[in-house]
Design an enzyme around this catalytic site. Structure first.
Site, PDB file in Angstrom:
ATOM      1  N   LYS A   1       0.829  -1.215   0.000  1.00 44.27           N
ATOM      2  CA  LYS A   1       0.000   0.000   0.000  1.00 44.27           C
ATOM      3  C   LYS A   1       0.867   1.270   0.000  1.00 44.27           C
ATOM      4  CE  LYS A   1      -4.105  -1.946   0.130  1.00 44.27           C
ATOM      5  NZ  LYS A   1      -3.822  -3.242  -0.482  1.00 44.27           N
TER       6      LYS A   1
HETATM    7  C1  LIG Z   1      -9.614  -2.221  -1.559  1.00 46.88           C
HETATM    8  C2  LIG Z   1      -9.095  -3.041  -0.416  1.00 46.88           C
HETATM    9  N1  LIG Z   1      -9.878  -3.260   0.630  1.00 46.88           N
HETATM   10  C3  LIG Z   1      -9.461  -3.957   1.698  1.00 46.88           C
HETATM   11  C4  LIG Z   1      -8.205  -4.504   1.745  1.00 46.88           C
HETATM   12  C5  LIG Z   1      -7.831  -5.346   2.910  1.00 46.88           C
HETATM   13  O1  LIG Z   1      -6.761  -4.859   3.639  1.00 46.88           O
HETATM   14  P1  LIG Z   1      -5.799  -5.840   4.436  1.00 46.88           P
HETATM   15  O2  LIG Z   1      -4.987  -6.617   3.458  1.00 46.88           O
HETATM   16  O3  LIG Z   1      -4.974  -4.898   5.267  1.00 46.88           O
HETATM   17  O4  LIG Z   1      -6.641  -6.713   5.286  1.00 46.88           O
HETATM   18  C6  LIG Z   1      -7.334  -4.288   0.672  1.00 46.88           C
HETATM   19  C7  LIG Z   1      -5.958  -4.746   0.694  1.00 46.88           C
HETATM   20  O5  LIG Z   1      -5.435  -5.676   0.421  1.00 46.88           O
HETATM   21  C8  LIG Z   1      -7.804  -3.554  -0.454  1.00 46.88           C
HETATM   22  O6  LIG Z   1      -7.020  -3.348  -1.510  1.00 46.88           O
END
Ligand SMILES: Cc1ncc(COP(=O)(O)O)c(C=O)c1O
Length: 379
Positions: A184
């Site tokens: 990210k």
């Molecule tokens: C649009 C979106 N929502 C939610 C997530 C979930 O985040 P995490 O991987 O920190 O659980 C991600 C990331 O991978 C994402 O790109």
């Protein structure tokens, strides 16, 4: 695979290593003062009243939906062109995801008119997703939501520092969810943040994050509390101190990271848009300026086989990805009575994500542009 141009990368330097080392050396590893400092700095960054740190972005989505009152029998509207985390969160609160379409090939965010069409008496929330760092059409979505008394949860995983009409993503709904996954704009490895202006919602989120307990181990360690009550069945979705220490450093860099990403995205646009039948979505210059540029996405010409283009690029050492295979096409989420999503169906097979991160060198960017043009030219 040793990529010449990876899709994403993290820069590791002494400031980050020192921050992590100091957190470890402090001897207090679970949630404590660094998490609190990270929350305060993040709330400040967004111009929001509250930020609640959590283990990852998926946990943030789960808690946000619970906190706005989604449960069994409810429906939640969200885009299908999306990472699956939000749909899974809807499932885990006992609600039903209802997928909606994108605006079109130039705007891959959710279409407010289709959000309206997807609403029913059972709709409790709308999860907007600021695709690639580009804010959704929030004024229209807010109007639709208010008419149905549906909460708005922002999935702002792609959008730290992005704005909509001058307001930061994360302050445009009832609650917002950020991810600090390693690829990210603000990478920590794993980690997430909830942001809200609502005092009551923030208290609920804090309780749900830590088993529904009224005090934290850190409060008891400092002698600020002796015992605790449990007032709701919560989870362990806490962040820890080493991650918060890394997060604080990364937060101080995210604007610069976004600026460099924006410059690279501009160069991709110059080199690729309207060449050999390719287009890059989000052509509007104001939106380009306001985006956090998490993703660099091109739309391949119709009839060009994406897998073949990706193989050519792989042979040249260039890593690519696809954001996203539509959720409503996954085995678990597909339904015989699914809503028609013609624009998602049309663009999704043609989307290709190119490398984008602040540390990308100019010659790597040129290699990607040359590689994509050559691969598309082969047809
Ligand atoms: C649009 C979106 N929502 C939610 C997530 C979930 O985040 P995490 O991987 O920190 O659980 C991600 C990331 O991978 C994402 O790109």
């Amino acid at each position: 695979m040793n990529w010449k141009v990876p899709l994403a990368d993290v820069a590791v330097d002494d400031e980050l290593l020192t921050a992590a080392r100091e957190a470890l050396a402090s001897g207090w590893w679970s949630m404590g003062p660094r998490v609190q400092a990270f929350e305060e700095a993040f709330a400040d960054f967004c111009g929001a009243s509250h930020a609640v740190a959590v283990a990852n972005g998926s946990a943030a989505l789960h808690l946000a939906l619970l906190a706005v009152g989604c449960g069994k029998g409810d429906e939640v509207v969200l885009p299908s062109l999306n990472f699956v985390a939000a749909a899974n969160a809807v499932h885990h609160v006992g609600a039903t995801p209802v997928f909606c379409d994108v605006v079109g090939p130039d705007d891959l965010t959710m279409d407010p008119a289709d959000v309206e069409a997807a609403l029913s008496d059972a709709t409790r929330a709308i999860v907007v997703m600021h695709y690639g760092g580009f804010a959704c059409r929030m004024d229209e979505i807010r109007e639709v939501a208010d008419g149905h008394r549906a909460a708005i949860v922002e999935d702002a995983a792609h959008a730290p520092g992005a704005t909509y009409k001058g307001r930061l993503c994360g302050t445009l709904g009832d609650a917002a969810c950020f991810s600090f996954f390693a690829n990210k704009n603000l990478p920590v490895g794993e980690g997430g943040m909830l942001v809200t202006a609502d005092d009551e919602l923030a208290s609920r989120l804090r309780l749900l994050r830590s088993h529904g307990m009224t005090t934290l181990t850190w409060d008891r360690q400092r002698g600020h509390a002796a015992g605790y009550d449990v007032v709701t069945p919560g989870f362990n979705y806490r962040l820890d101190e080493p991650r918060a220490a890394i997060g604080l450093v990364q937060l101080s860099r995210v604007r610069e990271e976004n600026d460099r990403r924006r410059a690279i995205a501009s160069r991709y646009r110059e080199g690729l848009h309207d060449r050999k039948g390719l287009t890059m979505p989000f052509g509007d210059s104001a939106r380009h300026e306001a985006s956090a540029h998490h993703l660099a996405v091109v739309l391949l010409p119709r009839g060009v086989e994406r897998d073949r283009v990706r193989e050519d690029l792989q042979r040249a050492g260039i890593q690519t990805s696809v954001h996203y295979p539509p959720i409503h096409r996954f085995s678990y989420y597909s339904r015989s009575d699914e809503r028609p999503l013609p624009r998602t169906g049309e663009v999704a097979p043609r989307l290709l994500t190119l490398p984008l991160y602040g540390g990308l060198e100019d010659d790597q960017v040129e290699a990607v542009i040359g590689g994509v043009l050559a691969a598309v030219e082969r047809g």
